[in-house]
Design a protein around this motif. Structure first.
Motif, mmCIF file in Angstrom:
data_model
loop_
_atom_site.group_PDB
_atom_site.id
_atom_site.type_symbol
_atom_site.label_atom_id
_atom_site.label_comp_id
_atom_site.label_asym_id
_atom_site.label_seq_id
_atom_site.Cartn_x
_atom_site.Cartn_y
_atom_site.Cartn_z
ATOM 1 N N UNK A 62 0.814 -1.080 0.040
ATOM 2 C CA UNK A 62 0.004 -0.032 -0.114
ATOM 3 C C UNK A 62 0.806 1.430 0.191
ATOM 4 N N UNK A 63 0.328 2.194 -0.713
ATOM 5 C CA UNK A 63 1.049 3.475 -0.724
ATOM 6 C C UNK A 63 0.225 4.554 -0.129
ATOM 7 N N UNK A 64 0.608 5.304 0.627
ATOM 8 C CA UNK A 64 -0.196 6.175 1.690
ATOM 9 C C UNK A 64 0.090 7.183 2.352
ATOM 10 N N UNK A 65 -0.516 8.320 2.696
ATOM 11 C CA UNK A 65 0.059 9.313 3.528
ATOM 12 C C UNK A 65 0.167 8.961 5.049
ATOM 13 N N UNK A 66 -0.156 7.681 5.533
ATOM 14 C CA UNK A 66 -0.026 7.424 6.741
ATOM 15 C C UNK A 66 0.141 5.851 7.003
ATOM 16 N N UNK A 67 0.331 5.324 7.928
ATOM 17 C CA UNK A 67 0.300 4.176 8.475
ATOM 18 C C UNK A 67 -0.743 3.093 7.960
ATOM 19 N N UNK A 68 -0.498 2.052 7.231
ATOM 20 C CA UNK A 68 -1.645 1.295 7.024
ATOM 21 C C UNK A 68 -2.539 0.427 8.321
ATOM 22 N N UNK A 69 -1.626 0.602 9.157
ATOM 23 C CA UNK A 69 -2.334 0.004 10.701
ATOM 24 C C UNK A 69 -3.776 0.814 10.850
ATOM 25 N N UNK A 70 -3.763 2.045 10.710
ATOM 26 C CA UNK A 70 -5.120 2.912 10.839
ATOM 27 C C UNK A 70 -5.971 2.559 9.872
ATOM 28 N N UNK A 71 -5.418 2.470 8.452
ATOM 29 C CA UNK A 71 -6.140 2.029 7.511
ATOM 30 C C UNK A 71 -7.008 0.900 7.568
ATOM 31 N N UNK A 72 -6.047 -0.462 8.158
ATOM 32 C CA UNK A 72 -6.548 -1.652 8.235
ATOM 33 C C UNK A 72 -7.491 -1.704 9.341
ATOM 34 N N UNK A 73 -7.373 -0.786 10.570
ATOM 35 C CA UNK A 73 -8.230 -0.723 11.538
ATOM 36 C C UNK A 73 -9.615 -0.405 11.081
ATOM 37 N N UNK A 74 -9.637 0.592 10.379
ATOM 38 C CA UNK A 74 -10.830 1.230 9.591
ATOM 39 C C UNK A 74 -11.487 0.020 8.642
ATOM 40 N N UNK A 75 -10.925 -0.933 8.385
ATOM 41 C CA UNK A 75 -11.438 -2.178 7.509
ATOM 42 C C UNK A 75 -11.879 -3.088 8.437
ATOM 43 N N UNK A 76 -11.636 -3.076 9.572
ATOM 44 C CA UNK A 76 -11.897 -4.025 10.502
ATOM 45 C C UNK A 76 -10.937 -5.290 10.732
#
Length: 198
Positions: A47-61
């Motif tokens: 993943x290419x993002x402006x923040x850690x994918x940890x937070x993104x993944x948390x939002x995805x459950x």
């Protein structure tokens, strides 16, 4: 924007592909690790993002914690390859206290592999950005192949790999065994290029 690699629990990977629709995410590709992979947790997510994918993944459950690294590129090459491809990721850790000169030699030997192995298409060597993601891993070595045999055949059995690269992973080789024995060697199918020009 930072490129990240995350090792995720086994399950449905399509949700991570859809993460590209989330604000701040410019690229997202995931897939289940194929048989022969080891050291992963079931799914590898690029993943290419402006923040850690940890937070993104948390939002995805997604269950936490994740094994996530931010990549600080050393060198890469993007080679056109139409259609689906196998994306391989090797996460490794150089032993603490290893002299910089030996680390540079390891990196040089890894970077020379594509000059010897014809099945490698795109590739990238990165250091782990410890400021963004403190991690036991220090390096990430990635490649793309037309098929699994390109990795499990020519790459893993090539004389250059056995003589010049494997010594860095063998703790019994004096002055060379600088890589910790625990590795994550994971590979998966991707419908599109993951390693794109930067």
């Amino acid at each position: 924007m930072t490129r990240w690699v995350a090792l995720l629990p086994a399950g449905e990977s399509a949700v991570y592909d859809a993460a590209v629709d989330i604000a701040g995410v410019s690229a997202s590709s995931a897939g289940p690790d194929l048989p022969g992979s080891f050291g992963g947790t079931g799914i590898t997510w690029d993943v290419t993002a402006d923040r850690s994918p940890v937070g993104i993944a948390a939002g995805l459950g997604v269950p936490q914690p994740l094994d996530t690294v931010a990549l600080a590129p050393v060198r890469s090459r993007a080679v056109p390859l139409p259609g689906a491809r196998v994306k391989r990721t090797l996460l490794l850790a150089v032993r603490p206290g290893t002299p910089d000169g030996l680390v540079a030699r390891l990196e040089a030997d890894l970077l020379a592999i594509p000059d010897h192995v014809s099945t490698i298409r795109s590739w990238a060597l990165s250091r782990v950005d410890q400021a963004l993601t403190p991690s036991r891993w220090t390096h990430v070595w990635e490649q793309e192949y037309r098929d699994v045999e390109g990795l499990t055949g020519e790459y893993l059995s090539h004389p250059y790999h056995w003589t010049c690269v494997d010594r860095w992973f063998d703790g019994e080789v004096p002055g060379a065994g600088i890589v910790e024995p625990r590795l994550a060697h994971v590979f998966r199918w991707s419908e599109d290029a993951v390693l794109v020009p930067r």
